[in-house]
Design a protein around this motif. Structure first.
Motif, PDB file in Angstrom:
ATOM      1  N   ASN A 162       0.983  -1.048  -0.086  1.00  0.00           N
ATOM      2  CA  ASN A 162      -0.181   0.071   0.331  1.00  0.00           C
ATOM      3  C   ASN A 162       0.940   0.850   0.237  1.00  0.00           C
ATOM      4  OD1 ASN A 162      -2.412  -1.725   0.336  1.00  0.00           O
ATOM      5  ND2 ASN A 162      -1.919  -2.020   2.701  1.00  0.00           N
ATOM      6  N   GLU A 163       2.206   0.646  -0.017  1.00  0.00           N
ATOM      7  CA  GLU A 163       3.658   2.601  -0.070  1.00  0.00           C
ATOM      8  C   GLU A 163       4.227   2.644  -0.845  1.00  0.00           C
ATOM      9  OE1 GLU A 163       3.311   4.527   2.412  1.00  0.00           O
ATOM     10  OE2 GLU A 163       1.789   3.792   3.620  1.00  0.00           O
ATOM     11  N   PRO A 164       4.850   3.634  -1.859  1.00  0.00           N
ATOM     12  CA  PRO A 164       5.566   2.902  -2.320  1.00  0.00           C
ATOM     13  C   PRO A 164       6.628   3.017  -2.060  1.00  0.00           C
ATOM     14  CG  PRO A 164       4.714   5.677  -1.899  1.00  0.00           C
ATOM     15  CD  PRO A 164       4.080   4.815  -1.423  1.00  0.00           C
ATOM     16  N   LYS A 165       7.803   2.091  -3.076  1.00  0.00           N
ATOM     17  CA  LYS A 165       8.765   2.373  -2.269  1.00  0.00           C
ATOM     18  C   LYS A 165      10.366   3.290  -2.558  1.00  0.00           C
ATOM     19  CE  LYS A 165      12.824  -0.986  -2.364  1.00  0.00           C
ATOM     20  NZ  LYS A 165      13.655  -1.941  -2.995  1.00  0.00           N
ATOM     21  N   ASN A 166       9.797   4.101  -4.171  1.00  0.00           N
ATOM     22  CA  ASN A 166      10.489   5.331  -4.162  1.00  0.00           C
ATOM     23  C   ASN A 166      10.101   5.757  -5.394  1.00  0.00           C
ATOM     24  OD1 ASN A 166      13.410   2.713  -4.593  1.00  0.00           O
ATOM     25  ND2 ASN A 166      13.269   3.853  -2.287  1.00  0.00           N
ATOM     26  N   ILE A 167       9.087   6.138  -5.741  1.00  0.00           N
ATOM     27  CA  ILE A 167       8.542   6.126  -6.221  1.00  0.00           C
ATOM     28  C   ILE A 167       7.119   6.566  -6.597  1.00  0.00           C
ATOM     29  CG2 ILE A 167       7.568   6.790  -8.776  1.00  0.00           C
ATOM     30  CD1 ILE A 167      10.220   4.755  -9.739  1.00  0.00           C
ATOM     31  N   ALA A 168       6.747   7.908  -5.965  1.00  0.00           N
ATOM     32  CA  ALA A 168       5.275   8.700  -5.947  1.00  0.00           C
ATOM     33  C   ALA A 168       4.727   9.598  -6.228  1.00  0.00           C
ATOM     34  CB  ALA A 168       4.881   8.412  -4.193  1.00  0.00           C
ATOM     35  N   THR A 169       5.319  10.295  -6.844  1.00  0.00           N
ATOM     36  CA  THR A 169       5.362  11.376  -7.460  1.00  0.00           C
ATOM     37  C   THR A 169       6.073  12.115  -7.905  1.00  0.00           C
ATOM     38  OG1 THR A 169       5.004  12.583  -6.232  1.00  0.00           O
ATOM     39  CG2 THR A 169       3.221  12.017  -5.676  1.00  0.00           C
ATOM     40  N   LYS A 170       5.585  12.937  -9.282  1.00  0.00           N
ATOM     41  CA  LYS A 170       6.608  13.846 -10.069  1.00  0.00           C
ATOM     42  C   LYS A 170       7.836  15.031  -8.829  1.00  0.00           C
ATOM     43  CE  LYS A 170       5.684  13.411 -14.693  1.00  0.00           C
ATOM     44  NZ  LYS A 170       5.675  15.512 -16.235  1.00  0.00           N
ATOM     45  N   LYS A 171       6.885  15.486  -8.338  1.00  0.00           N
ATOM     46  CA  LYS A 171       7.315  16.365  -7.027  1.00  0.00           C
ATOM     47  C   LYS A 171       8.282  15.904  -6.316  1.00  0.00           C
ATOM     48  CE  LYS A 171       5.717  20.098  -4.231  1.00  0.00           C
ATOM     49  NZ  LYS A 171       5.385  21.134  -3.474  1.00  0.00           N
ATOM     50  N   GLN A 172       7.568  14.400  -5.305  1.00  0.00           N
ATOM     51  CA  GLN A 172       8.512  13.370  -4.923  1.00  0.00           C
ATOM     52  C   GLN A 172      10.134  13.023  -5.286  1.00  0.00           C
ATOM     53  OE1 GLN A 172       8.508   9.741  -5.184  1.00  0.00           O
ATOM     54  NE2 GLN A 172      10.028   9.653  -3.598  1.00  0.00           N
ATOM     55  N   LEU A 173       9.516  12.386  -6.144  1.00  0.00           N
ATOM     56  CA  LEU A 173      11.388  11.669  -6.682  1.00  0.00           C
ATOM     57  C   LEU A 173      12.285  12.668  -7.634  1.00  0.00           C
ATOM     58  CD1 LEU A 173      12.495   9.275  -8.230  1.00  0.00           C
ATOM     59  CD2 LEU A 173      11.124   9.663  -9.965  1.00  0.00           C
ATOM     60  N   THR A 174      11.483  13.965  -7.747  1.00  0.00           N
ATOM     61  CA  THR A 174      12.462  14.920  -7.728  1.00  0.00           C
ATOM     62  C   THR A 174      13.455  15.692  -7.074  1.00  0.00           C
ATOM     63  OG1 THR A 174      10.816  16.022 -10.219  1.00  0.00           O
ATOM     64  CG2 THR A 174      12.776  17.005  -9.282  1.00  0.00           C
ATOM     65  N   LYS A 175      12.484  16.113  -5.729  1.00  0.00           N
ATOM     66  CA  LYS A 175      13.277  15.768  -4.792  1.00  0.00           C
ATOM     67  C   LYS A 175      14.054  14.859  -4.025  1.00  0.00           C
ATOM     68  CE  LYS A 175      11.578  17.626   0.583  1.00  0.00           C
ATOM     69  NZ  LYS A 175      11.769  16.287   0.702  1.00  0.00           N
ATOM     70  N   LEU A 176      14.077  13.999  -4.088  1.00  0.00           N
ATOM     71  CA  LEU A 176      14.385  12.449  -3.759  1.00  0.00           C
ATOM     72  C   LEU A 176      15.932  12.540  -4.206  1.00  0.00           C
ATOM     73  CD1 LEU A 176      15.068   9.798  -2.201  1.00  0.00           C
ATOM     74  CD2 LEU A 176      13.332   8.816  -4.091  1.00  0.00           C
ATOM     75  N   THR A 177      15.776  12.128  -5.834  1.00  0.00           N
ATOM     76  CA  THR A 177      17.120  12.115  -6.773  1.00  0.00           C
ATOM     77  C   THR A 177      17.830  13.960  -6.282  1.00  0.00           C
ATOM     78  OG1 THR A 177      16.036  13.658  -8.166  1.00  0.00           O
ATOM     79  CG2 THR A 177      16.031  11.663  -8.563  1.00  0.00           C
TER      80      THR A 177
END
Length: 365
Positions: A72-87
Motif C-alpha cells: 500500500n506504500e510506494p518504495k521510492n516513487i510516488a509522484t513527480k515532485k517527490q521523485l525530483t526531491k528524492l534524487t
C-alpha cells in the motif's frame, strides 16, 4: 630465533595490515562498485541511504515503485515532485554529485514511471516500437529520456538487446521486450534508443548478456539453463554496439557452451574472455540483481561477491527488492569485499580496474 618469528609473523599478517589511508581509499573504491536499492521516498541527511552514500562512497542506487514490504506504500516513487526531491537529496549525499540513479524504464510492462504517479506511463513495448519509422522511434525514446532527466534519473537500465527467438519465453517474448529476431535490426533500434537517451544526458545499459531471448525459465525465480536453446548470434548485438554502449548488464543464465561451471554473471569466461576479449567491449559491466533466485538459492553472499568481482564485473547490483527477509546492508557488502581482498580471494587490481571504468563512465554525465 626472534628474528625468524618476526619475519613469519609479518608474512602471516601482511594481507590484513593495510595503512589507514589505503583502507579508506579501498573502501571508497569498493563503494563505487555498488548499486543498492533502499526503502524510502526521501533521503534526508539522517537517512540510512544518505549515510551509506557518504560513508562508503556508494556509486549508484536503483529506484523502484513497487514496495515488496508494504504493497500500500510506494518504495521510492510516488509522484513527480517527490521523485525530483528524492534524487536531489541523493545527489547531495554523494561526494562528486555524479551518483548514478537508475531505474528500469524500457516501455510496455517494464516502466517504473507510471501514469498513476503523474508520469506519461504509456511508452510502447519494443515489439510495438518496431512498427514505427525511425524518426517516430527516436522521438518516442527522446520523450522518455526527457521525462527521466526531469526527475533527476541519469541511468536507464535498458535497452533490451535479447533476440526474440523462443516463442515459449515468458520473460522476453511474452512481455514484448525484444526488437526482433535479427541481431542487426535489434542493434539498429537499440542504437536509436541510446542516441535518444544521450540527447538528454541519460546513460544506458544493454541487456541481458550473453542472451536471455532463448531461455524458457525466469532467473528471478531460480536456475535457468539455456545451453540447448542458446544461439551464437545472440552475441551479435553486443559486438555491433561495443563502442557505443555505456554499460552492459550480464544475466544469470547458465550456458554450458560458454562456461560449464558458473552462470554468466559469475563467470570469468563469460564476462572477461567472451565479452571483453573476444567481442572487444571495454566499458562498464553491471550484474543483473545478485539477489535473484538463480544466484541467491545456490551461492552465499561471500561467494557471490568473490565470483562476481573476479569474473570482471564493475557494478554489483543489490536491489533489496525481491525478498524483504533478505535485505542486505551496504556495510555488510563493503565489509565482506574488504575481507575478500585481505584474504587474497579478490585482487586489489580488480577493484582498481572497476573503479577506473566507473569513473570514466561518470565523465559522460
Amino acid at each position: 630465533m626472534l628474528k625468524k618469528i618476526l619475519i613469519l609473523f609479518s608474512i602471516v599478517t601482511t594481507p590484513f595490515m593495510l595503512h589507514a589511508g589505503d583502507y579508506l581509499s579501498l573502501e571508497k573504491k569498493i563503494g563505487q562498485m555498488l548499486m543498492v536499492g533502499f526503502h524510502g521516498t526521501s533521503a534526508p541527511k539522517s537517512s540510512q541511504i544518505c549515510k551509506d552514500i557518504k560513508k562508503y562512497n556508494v556509486g549508484s542506487v536503483i529506484l523502484f515503485d513497487y514496495n515488496p514490504v508494504n504493497k500500500n506504500e510506494p518504495k521510492n516513487i510516488a509522484t513527480k515532485k517527490q521523485l525530483t526531491k528524492l534524487t536531489k537529496e541523493l545527489q547531495a549525499c554523494s561526494s562528486d554529485g555524479k551518483l548514478l540513479i537508475a531505474v528500469d524504464q524500457e516501455g510496455g510492462k517494464v516502466q517504473r514511471l507510471k501514469s498513476k504517479y503523474g508520469f506519461y506511463g504509456k511508452f510502447p513495448k519494443a515489439s510495438d516500437v518496431i512498427k514505427m519509422d525511425q524518426s517516430q522511434i527516436f522521438n518516442t525514446y527522446k520523450k522518455m529520456s526527457k521525462e527521466l532527466r526531469s526527475v533527476g534519473i541519469n541511468y536507464d537500465l535498458a535497452p533490451v538487446v535479447d533476440l526474440d527467438i523462443n516463442m515459449k519465453n515468458h520473460v522476453i517474448h511474452g512481455l514484448g521486450r525484444s526488437f526482433g529476431k535479427d541481431p542487426k535490426i535489434v542493434a539498429k533500434y537499440a542504437s536509436t534508443f541510446i542516441d535518444a537517451m544521450h540527447s538528454n544526458g541519460v546513460l544506458t545499459s544493454l541487456k541481458h548478456f550473453p542472451g536471455h531471448g532463448s531461455s524458457v525459465g525466469d532467473t528471478h525465480k531460480g536456475f535457468v539453463d539455456v545451453t540447448n536453446l542458446w544461439k551464437k548470434n545472440e552475441l551479435e548485438p553486443y559486438r555491433l554496439l561495443k563502442d557505443k554502449a555505456d554499460t552492459v548488464m550480464v544475466a544469470h543464465v547458465f550456458n554450458k557452451k560458454i562456461d560449464r561451471t558458473y552462470p554468466a554473471s559469475l563467470s570469468f569466461t563469460t564476462v572477461t574472455k567472451k565479452l571483453r576479449w573476444r567481442l572487444g567491449y571495454h566499458g562498464v559491466v553491471i550484474t543483473d540483481d545478485l539477489q535473484m533466485g538463480a544466484i541467491s538459492k545456490k551461492y552465499g553472499l561471500k561467494n557471490t561477491l568473490k565470483l562476481a568481482i573476479n569474473a570482471g564485473n564493475d557494478i554489483l547490483l543489490f536491489g533489496n527488492q525481491l525478498d524483504p527477509s533478505k535485505i542486505v546492508s551496504t556495510k555488510r557488502l563493503v565489509d565482506t569485499i574488504m575481507l575478500l581482498v585481505k584474504s587474497g580471494d579478490v585482487e586489489i587490481e580488480n577493484i582498481n580496474k572497476a573503479y577506473t571504468r566507473i569513473q570514466k563512465l561518470k565523465k559522460k554525465l
